[in-house]
Motif scaffolding. Structure first.
Motif, short mmCIF file in Angstrom:
data_model
loop_
_atom_site.label_atom_id
_atom_site.label_comp_id
_atom_site.label_asym_id
_atom_site.label_seq_id
_atom_site.Cartn_x
_atom_site.Cartn_y
_atom_site.Cartn_z
N CYS A 172 0.90 -1.02 0.35
CA CYS A 172 0.20 0.43 -0.06
C CYS A 172 0.94 0.86 0.00
CB CYS A 172 -0.86 0.20 1.24
SG CYS A 172 -0.34 0.02 2.93
N HIS A 173 1.56 1.00 0.18
CA HIS A 173 2.81 2.81 -0.25
C HIS A 173 3.78 1.73 -1.11
CE1 HIS A 173 5.20 6.10 1.84
NE2 HIS A 173 5.43 5.75 0.75
N THR A 174 4.48 2.17 -2.62
CA THR A 174 4.97 2.51 -2.92
C THR A 174 5.48 3.40 -4.42
OG1 THR A 174 4.14 1.41 -4.94
CG2 THR A 174 4.49 -0.47 -3.49
N HIS A 175 6.57 3.39 -4.73
CA HIS A 175 7.13 4.28 -5.59
C HIS A 175 7.84 4.41 -6.69
CE1 HIS A 175 7.28 7.94 -2.31
NE2 HIS A 175 7.91 6.93 -2.14
N THR A 176 6.75 2.90 -7.20
CA THR A 176 7.80 1.80 -8.73
C THR A 176 7.45 2.12 -9.52
OG1 THR A 176 6.24 0.12 -7.47
CG2 THR A 176 6.59 -0.25 -9.40
N ILE A 202 0.44 3.25 -5.97
CA ILE A 202 2.16 3.90 -6.76
C ILE A 202 1.17 4.83 -7.05
CG2 ILE A 202 3.20 3.85 -8.61
CD1 ILE A 202 2.64 1.12 -9.84
N LYS A 203 2.87 6.35 -6.35
CA LYS A 203 2.95 6.65 -6.21
C LYS A 203 3.52 8.07 -7.70
CE LYS A 203 3.67 6.90 -1.33
NZ LYS A 203 2.24 6.99 -1.21
N SER A 204 3.44 9.39 -7.90
CA SER A 204 3.68 9.78 -9.06
C SER A 204 4.88 10.83 -7.72
CB SER A 204 2.49 10.76 -9.57
OG SER A 204 2.05 12.33 -8.60
N LEU A 221 0.05 10.74 3.87
CA LEU A 221 1.06 11.64 4.57
C LEU A 221 2.45 10.85 4.25
CD1 LEU A 221 -1.35 13.47 6.48
CD2 LEU A 221 0.60 14.10 6.69
N HIS A 222 3.45 11.29 4.50
CA HIS A 222 4.79 11.07 4.58
C HIS A 222 5.30 11.19 6.53
CE1 HIS A 222 5.16 9.49 0.68
NE2 HIS A 222 6.59 8.73 1.16
N ALA A 223 4.89 11.06 6.69
CA ALA A 223 4.42 11.84 8.23
C ALA A 223 5.90 10.91 9.01
CB ALA A 223 3.74 11.50 8.73
N ASP A 269 2.71 7.18 6.63
CA ASP A 269 2.81 6.49 6.77
C ASP A 269 4.55 6.71 6.67
OD1 ASP A 269 0.86 5.76 5.55
OD2 ASP A 269 1.47 5.33 3.35
N HIS A 270 5.54 5.48 7.50
CA HIS A 270 6.16 6.17 7.78
C HIS A 270 5.96 5.73 9.82
CE1 HIS A 270 9.79 6.15 5.26
NE2 HIS A 270 8.95 7.28 4.15
N LEU A 271 6.51 7.24 10.07
CA LEU A 271 6.63 6.93 11.61
C LEU A 271 7.66 6.73 12.41
CD1 LEU A 271 2.09 6.18 11.58
CD2 LEU A 271 3.56 8.27 11.64
N THR A 278 6.22 -1.58 1.52
CA THR A 278 8.12 -1.57 0.94
C THR A 278 8.01 -0.24 0.67
OG1 THR A 278 7.36 -2.09 -1.25
CG2 THR A 278 7.57 -4.21 -0.39
N ASP A 279 7.32 0.53 0.70
CA ASP A 279 7.94 1.90 0.10
C ASP A 279 8.59 1.84 -0.77
OD1 ASP A 279 8.48 4.89 0.57
OD2 ASP A 279 9.84 4.51 1.66
N TYR A 280 9.06 0.62 -1.90
CA TYR A 280 9.85 0.85 -3.41
C TYR A 280 9.87 1.95 -3.65
CZ TYR A 280 11.48 -1.82 -7.42
OH TYR A 280 12.08 -2.05 -8.56
ZN LIG Z 1 7.21 6.66 -0.09
#
Ligand SMILES: [Zn+2]
Length: 410
Positions: free
Chosen positions: A73-77, A142-144, A244-246, A267-269, A318-320
């Protein structure tokens, strides 16, 4: 009708479809079957009670575990280029922040993504998704965030949407125009934020369905608390869900902001405090933890145990990405969560199924084995979930079923 028989351990979803506080007490049926009709699960139970007509297709699980398909649920693929030079610099003692000050970091990937066309971004991402599928991932976010201009952010999201049509993994897209202030806007923060929240960019993305969510990197070196609030409120006005990246590097109140704006996840924390945990719990914000990132950077992990014991539902991803987490394998991330964050294998499984589905607002359809749920299932070649994550880095996924179809076999 497709029937999976001779399942050693069938892992059922927790009651309800919302996020749950991670627990080791999941219902499981030993010697089980699952029946699938079309793209839905229609029945499950004890194998001895399984009804098979002669026109059914039967798969023998050979005593292996069956779980829901995994959700990252959190990637930059979607990205171009490679940053192994920074990997080696960090090994030699430079910090992520020092590399960014030298002009490396995200800026390197922005340069490479701007130089690539949609076709190239798609071609680069396809083999990555193929490896993720073989490892059991059936849904991915997948994020931009490496375009940082109107045309390049839209290009990244178009690539991510197109990938959904080209391979079996279902893709949820997130607009991350607020990843960092690009070099061409140096000294003009206000102008860049105006672009990020403009009708021509954010409004266009929402109207065209290029993304359903909006993310902000809320951090000293990226966007302030107030800037992040403005961007997320604008996103909600356009109908995008907020995330958020928090609390990654410094504590500037990002997890409290997630609660204030009604974000679906923070996300992160890694640097979350007791007040942030309480605020997120009260507001129903899911904590998405990214232990592969801390593993990759060699830094402190987020306090998963403290969050779970406080009653906060936790997801894992993964935060890939090519800079801080060149980690594609979600099962590896689950094993890291076990050994470094003291999550049990079953707690980690809930984190990448039920809770990850809820973080993407898909909890009513995927992430659990229940009647009527979408038939996204894995057959593993291990007899129990503990054995799977105990064997760190080994791919124990034998068969991947997406929407009722076998899409990967090893
Ligand atoms: Zn990220």
């Amino acid at each position: 009708v497709l029937v999976i028989r001779n399942i050693g351990e069938l892992i059922l979803a927790p009651d309800g479809t919302g996020p749950v506080v991670n627990t080791s007490e999941l219902t499981r049926i030993r010697n089980a079957f699952v029946s699938i009709d079309g793209d839905r699960i229609v029945a499950f139970g004890l194998d001895e009670e399984c009804i098979v007509l002669d026109w059914f297709t039967v798969i023998d699980a050979e005593g292996g575990v069956v779980t829901p398909g995994l959700i990252d649920c959190h990637t930059h693929t979607v990205f171009a280029g490679s940053r192994e030079d920074e990997f080696v610099k960090r090994i030699r003692g430079m910090s992520y922040a020092q590399i960014a000050e030298e002009g490396g970091g995200i800026k390197t990937t922005v340069h490479d993504v701007r130089a690539a066309g949609v076709d190239e971004l798609v071609a680069l991402a396809l083999p990555r998704l193929g490896r993720m599928l073989a490892g059991g991932v059936t849904t991915i976010e997948i994020k931009s965030g490496y375009g940082l201009s109107a045309a390049d952010e839209i290009k990244m999201l178009e690539a991510a949407v197109r990938l959904g049509d080209l391979q079996p993994i279902e893709i949820v897209t997130t607009y991350l125009g607020a990843h960092t202030i690009p070099a061409d806007f140096a000294g003009r923060r206000r102008d860049y934020i105006d672009l990020v929240i403009s009708d021509a960019l954010m409004g266009h993305i929402a109207r065209e369905g290029l993304a359903s969510r909006c993310d902000v990197f809320c951090e000293k070196t990226a966007f302030t608390f107030d800037e992040s609030r403005e961007i997320l409120l604008a996103a909600k006005a356009f109908g995008l869900a907020a995330t958020l990246h928090a609390d990654q590097i410094t504590q500037i109140g990002a997890s409290r902001l997630a609660a204030e704006v009604g974000a679906v996840s923070a996300d992160h924390l890694e640097t979350i405090d007791a007040g942030g945990i309480e605020a997120m719990k009260e507001a129903g914000v899911i904590g998405v933890l990214l232990p592969g990132c801390s593993f990759f950077l060699g830094v402190e992990q987020a306090p998963a145990r403290t969050m779970i014991e406080a009653g906060l539902p936790v997801a894992l991803a993964t935060d890939y990405n090519p800079g801080s987490s060149m980690v594609e394998s979600l099962p590896l991330v689950m094993s890291i969560a076990c050994t470094q964050m003291h999550m049990t294998p079953t707690e980690a499984l809930i984190a990448v199924t039920t809770n990850a589905a809820a973080a993407l607002n898909l909890g009513d359809r995927v992430g659990g084995i229940r009647e009527g749920a979408q038939a996204d299932l894995l057959i593993l070649d291990v007899p129990n979930v503990d054995r799977w994550l105990y064997h760190v880095g080994c791919n124990c996924v034998k068969t991947v079923i997406k929407k009722g179809r076998v899409v990967s076999e090893s």
